[in-house]
Design a protein around this motif. Structure first.
Motif, PDB file in Angstrom:
ATOM      1  N   ALA A 137       0.826  -1.211   0.000  1.00 25.02           N
ATOM      2  CA  ALA A 137       0.000   0.000   0.000  1.00 25.02           C
ATOM      3  C   ALA A 137       0.858   1.258   0.000  1.00 25.02           C
ATOM      4  CB  ALA A 137      -0.933  -0.002   1.212  1.00 25.02           C
ATOM      5  N   MET A 138       1.949   1.216   0.743  1.00 23.05           N
ATOM      6  CA  MET A 138       2.859   2.356   0.768  1.00 23.05           C
ATOM      7  C   MET A 138       3.549   2.521  -0.589  1.00 23.05           C
ATOM      8  SD  MET A 138       2.651   3.698   3.848  1.00 23.05           S
ATOM      9  CE  MET A 138       4.164   4.627   4.167  1.00 23.05           C
ATOM     10  N   ASP A 139       4.057   1.419  -1.124  1.00 20.58           N
ATOM     11  CA  ASP A 139       4.789   1.470  -2.389  1.00 20.58           C
ATOM     12  C   ASP A 139       3.910   1.891  -3.554  1.00 20.58           C
ATOM     13  OD1 ASP A 139       7.026   0.604  -1.029  1.00 20.58           O
ATOM     14  OD2 ASP A 139       6.872  -1.481  -1.695  1.00 20.58           O
ATOM     15  N   ALA A 158      -9.357  -3.539   9.953  1.00 19.65           N
ATOM     16  CA  ALA A 158      -9.108  -4.275   8.710  1.00 19.65           C
ATOM     17  C   ALA A 158      -8.520  -5.639   9.032  1.00 19.65           C
ATOM     18  CB  ALA A 158      -8.160  -3.495   7.800  1.00 19.65           C
ATOM     19  N   ASP A 159      -8.856  -6.621   8.205  1.00 20.40           N
ATOM     20  CA  ASP A 159      -8.254  -7.941   8.356  1.00 20.40           C
ATOM     21  C   ASP A 159      -6.827  -7.878   7.825  1.00 20.40           C
ATOM     22  OD1 ASP A 159      -7.962 -10.622   8.918  1.00 20.40           O
ATOM     23  OD2 ASP A 159      -9.812 -11.220   7.928  1.00 20.40           O
ATOM     24  N   GLY A 160      -5.993  -8.816   8.270  1.00 18.15           N
ATOM     25  CA  GLY A 160      -4.605  -8.769   7.865  1.00 18.15           C
ATOM     26  C   GLY A 160      -4.074 -10.051   7.270  1.00 18.15           C
ATOM     27  N   PHE A 161      -4.176 -11.155   8.027  1.00 25.62           N
ATOM     28  CA  PHE A 161      -3.492 -12.372   7.607  1.00 25.62           C
ATOM     29  C   PHE A 161      -4.193 -13.594   8.165  1.00 25.62           C
ATOM     30  CE2 PHE A 161      -0.081 -15.573   8.168  1.00 25.62           C
ATOM     31  CZ  PHE A 161       0.436 -15.611   6.875  1.00 25.62           C
ATOM     32  N   ASN A 219     -13.212   9.272  13.994  1.00 25.00           N
ATOM     33  CA  ASN A 219     -12.620   9.384  12.665  1.00 25.00           C
ATOM     34  C   ASN A 219     -13.182   8.343  11.699  1.00 25.00           C
ATOM     35  OD1 ASN A 219     -10.216  11.378  13.321  1.00 25.00           O
ATOM     36  ND2 ASN A 219     -10.171   9.802  14.912  1.00 25.00           N
ATOM     37  N   PRO A 220     -14.497   8.302  11.507  1.00 25.61           N
ATOM     38  CA  PRO A 220     -15.084   7.262  10.652  1.00 25.61           C
ATOM     39  C   PRO A 220     -14.623   7.331   9.201  1.00 25.61           C
ATOM     40  CG  PRO A 220     -16.707   8.957  11.156  1.00 25.61           C
ATOM     41  CD  PRO A 220     -15.535   9.208  12.048  1.00 25.61           C
ATOM     42  N   ASN A 221     -14.457   8.527   8.647  1.00 23.08           N
ATOM     43  CA  ASN A 221     -14.031   8.652   7.258  1.00 23.08           C
ATOM     44  C   ASN A 221     -12.566   8.262   7.088  1.00 23.08           C
ATOM     45  OD1 ASN A 221     -16.578   9.578   6.544  1.00 23.08           O
ATOM     46  ND2 ASN A 221     -16.045  11.716   6.861  1.00 23.08           N
ATOM     47  N   THR A 222     -11.754   8.611   8.086  1.00 19.01           N
ATOM     48  CA  THR A 222     -10.344   8.232   8.046  1.00 19.01           C
ATOM     49  C   THR A 222     -10.201   6.710   8.129  1.00 19.01           C
ATOM     50  OG1 THR A 222      -9.641  10.315   9.041  1.00 19.01           O
ATOM     51  CG2 THR A 222      -8.126   8.453   9.241  1.00 19.01           C
ATOM     52  N   ALA A 223     -10.964   6.098   9.044  1.00 20.69           N
ATOM     53  CA  ALA A 223     -10.919   4.638   9.166  1.00 20.69           C
ATOM     54  C   ALA A 223     -11.373   3.978   7.871  1.00 20.69           C
ATOM     55  CB  ALA A 223     -11.799   4.186  10.332  1.00 20.69           C
ATOM     56  N   ALA A 224     -12.413   4.545   7.233  1.00 20.73           N
ATOM     57  CA  ALA A 224     -12.917   3.974   5.980  1.00 20.73           C
ATOM     58  C   ALA A 224     -11.883   4.106   4.867  1.00 20.73           C
ATOM     59  CB  ALA A 224     -14.216   4.669   5.578  1.00 20.73           C
ATOM     60  N   ALA A 225     -11.166   5.219   4.838  1.00 18.33           N
ATOM     61  CA  ALA A 225     -10.122   5.411   3.827  1.00 18.33           C
ATOM     62  C   ALA A 225      -9.002   4.391   4.012  1.00 18.33           C
ATOM     63  CB  ALA A 225      -9.563   6.832   3.909  1.00 18.33           C
ATOM     64  N   PHE A 226      -8.637   4.136   5.266  1.00 13.78           N
ATOM     65  CA  PHE A 226      -7.628   3.115   5.559  1.00 13.78           C
ATOM     66  C   PHE A 226      -8.117   1.745   5.100  1.00 13.78           C
ATOM     67  CE2 PHE A 226      -5.732  -0.132   8.284  1.00 13.78           C
ATOM     68  CZ  PHE A 226      -4.376   0.167   8.180  1.00 13.78           C
ATOM     69  N   GLN A 227      -9.376   1.441   5.370  1.00 15.25           N
ATOM     70  CA  GLN A 227      -9.944   0.163   4.958  1.00 15.25           C
ATOM     71  C   GLN A 227      -9.885  -0.011   3.440  1.00 15.25           C
ATOM     72  OE1 GLN A 227     -13.846   0.606   6.761  1.00 15.25           O
ATOM     73  NE2 GLN A 227     -13.379  -0.970   8.284  1.00 15.25           N
ATOM     74  N   ARG A 228     -10.255   1.026   2.708  1.00 13.96           N
ATOM     75  CA  ARG A 228     -10.268   0.922   1.236  1.00 13.96           C
ATOM     76  C   ARG A 228      -8.865   0.693   0.690  1.00 13.96           C
ATOM     77  NH1 ARG A 228     -14.072   5.193   1.932  1.00 13.96           N
ATOM     78  NH2 ARG A 228     -12.460   6.761   1.487  1.00 13.96           N
ATOM     79  N   ALA A 229      -7.903   1.424   1.224  1.00 12.35           N
ATOM     80  CA  ALA A 229      -6.525   1.257   0.756  1.00 12.35           C
ATOM     81  C   ALA A 229      -6.007  -0.143   1.068  1.00 12.35           C
ATOM     82  CB  ALA A 229      -5.627   2.315   1.396  1.00 12.35           C
ATOM     83  N   MET A 230      -6.295  -0.632   2.271  1.00 14.21           N
ATOM     84  CA  MET A 230      -5.814  -1.952   2.648  1.00 14.21           C
ATOM     85  C   MET A 230      -6.517  -3.054   1.867  1.00 14.21           C
ATOM     86  SD  MET A 230      -3.247  -1.826   4.593  1.00 14.21           S
ATOM     87  CE  MET A 230      -3.207  -3.599   4.851  1.00 14.21           C
TER      88      MET A 230
END
Length: 325
Positions: free
Chosen positions: A58-60, A116-119, A242-253
C-alpha cells in the motif's frame, strides 16, 4: 500472535517513536479529493513479518495517498507494544494478532475496534517441528512432551492444543509448553532441550534447512485451516471520532490485500521491510490476505479462545468490527 509477537524479535527494524496527530482542524482536512477525512496524517504500527506485506504494498503503490492519507509506519519490536501505544494515542491504528487483541478487549485493558483484516494461516505457515531423529511422528505422540512456543496462552499454544485434541491428546499450558523466542527454537531442538516446537515462517524454512528438523503437523490444516491470525485495530474512541479516516484506511488496505493475492507481489515486498533476503523470500510459505472483515471468520478465534481457556466468557466479535465502507 502476543500471537506472532515474538516472530519479530530476529527481524525487528529499529524502533521508531512517532506521536500521532489528534484533532481535526482545517490543517488535517483532506484537500486532495474532498473526502472529508477527520485526520489525513495517521501513524500505523507494523511489524517486519510476512503478514504485513500488504501494508508495504500500500505504501509502495501510493494506495494511502490515493485516499488522502499521509501514513507514517512505526515498526514495533513485538505485538505487546501495540496495545499500550494505541491506548496512549501514539499509534492511531496497529497491526497485531487477534488472540492478543480479543484478550485485551475482553479483560477491559483497552476498548478496541478491528479496522481491517490482515493475515490468515496457509499451508506450512504454522507448523510443529521435531528433530530429524525424533521418534515423534504425529501430534498423538506429543502426550507428556515439552513443546516450545513463542508465548504460552496465546495463538501458538492454542493451535498446538487444537492439533493435539484432533488426535485425542490433551495438552496443558503449564506442563507441556515452554516459552522461547522463535530465533532460539532451532538451538533448543538441536540440543534436545525440548521435544518439539511450534514454528512460523520464515523460521520453519530455516530450521528445516539448517538442522533437518521435520514437520510432524501443519497447524494450518484440519480444524485450524485458513485460521485468522492477525489484523489492524484502533481504539473505539479513534474509530468513532474518525469514521471517514478509518474507511479510507480500509479501502486502501482492501486494494493492497487484493494485490497480495499475487505471490510475486508479496515476495517482492518482503525484502523491503524485513531482514529476509530476496533469495530466501521466494521459498517461504505464505498465507492468505483477506480483503474484507468477516465476523463469522473472526468468531472462530474467539470461540477457540473460549474453548481452550483463553477467554473467561464468550466474546461477540461482531461488536468489535468497524464495518467496511
Amino acid at each position: 500472535m502476543k500471537l506472532r509477537s515474538s516472530i519479530v524479535g530476529v527481524l525487528a527494524l529499529a524502533l521508531v517513536t512517532v506521536t500521532g496527530c489528534s484533532g481535526a482542524d482545517e490543517s488535517t482536512k483532506d484537500s486532495a479529493g474532498g473526502s472529508g477525512l477527520e485526520k489525513t496524517k495517521i501513524t500505523v504500527g507494523t511489524m517486519p513479518v510476512v503478514d504485513t506485506a500488504p501494508l508495504q504494498i500500500a505504501m509502495d503503490q501510493g494506495l494511502f495517498k490515493a485516499e488522502g492519507l499521509d501514513v507514517t509506519l512505526t515498526p514495533l519490536a513485538g505485538g505487546a507494544e501495540a496495545i499500550p501505544q494505541l491506548k496512549r494515542g501514539s499509534l492511531d491504528i496497529s497491526f497485531g494478532n487477534y488472540v492478543s487483541f480479543f484478550s485485551a478487549s475482553a479483560k477491559g485493558v483497552i476498548d478496541l475496534r478491528i479496522v481491517a483484516d490482515g493475515f490468515q494461516s496457509g499451508p506450512k505457515t504454522h507448523v510443529i517441528m521435531v528433530p530429524k531423529d525424533s521418534p515423534i511422528q504425529t501430534p498423538a505422540d506429543l502426550e507428556g512432551k515439552t513443546i516450545a512456543v513463542n508465548t504460552k496462552r496465546n495463538v501458538a499454544s492454542m493451535l498446538v492444543r487444537v492439533a493435539a485434541k484432533a488426535h485425542n491428546v490433551e495438552l496443558d499450558e503449564d506442563k507441556n509448553f515452554v516459552e522461547a523466542p522463535f530465533p532460539e527454537m532451532e538451538g533448543l531442538l538441536k540440543a534436545g532441550t525440548v521435544d518439539a516446537a511450534q514454528v512460523v515462517e520464515p523460521f520453519g524454512t530455516f530450521v528445516g534447512q539448517n538442522i533437518g528438523a521435520r514437520i510432524i503437523w501443519d497447524t494450518s490444516e484440519g480444524p485450524t485451516a485458513d485460521f485468522p491470525i492477525a489484523g489492524y485495530a484502533s481504539t473505539a474512541e479513534f474509530a468513532k471520532a474518525n469514521p471517514n479516516t478509518a474507511a479510507a484506511f480500509q479501502r486502501a488496505m482492501a486494494k493492497a490485500q487484493a494485490l497480495a493475492a499475487d505471490r510475486a507481489n508479496v515476495v517482492a515486498a518482503i525484502p523491503k521491510y524485513t531482514k529476509i533476503p530476496a533469495e530466501a523470500a521466494g521459498s517461504l510459505a505464505i498465507g492468505g490476505f483477506p480483503t474484507t472483515l468477516n465476523a463469522t471468520r473472526l468468531q472462530r478465534v474467539a470461540d477457540s479462545m473460549k474453548e481452550y481457556g483463553l477467554l473467561d466468557a464468550p466474546l461477540n466479535v461482531q461488536d468489535l468490527i468497524v464495518a467496511d465502507r
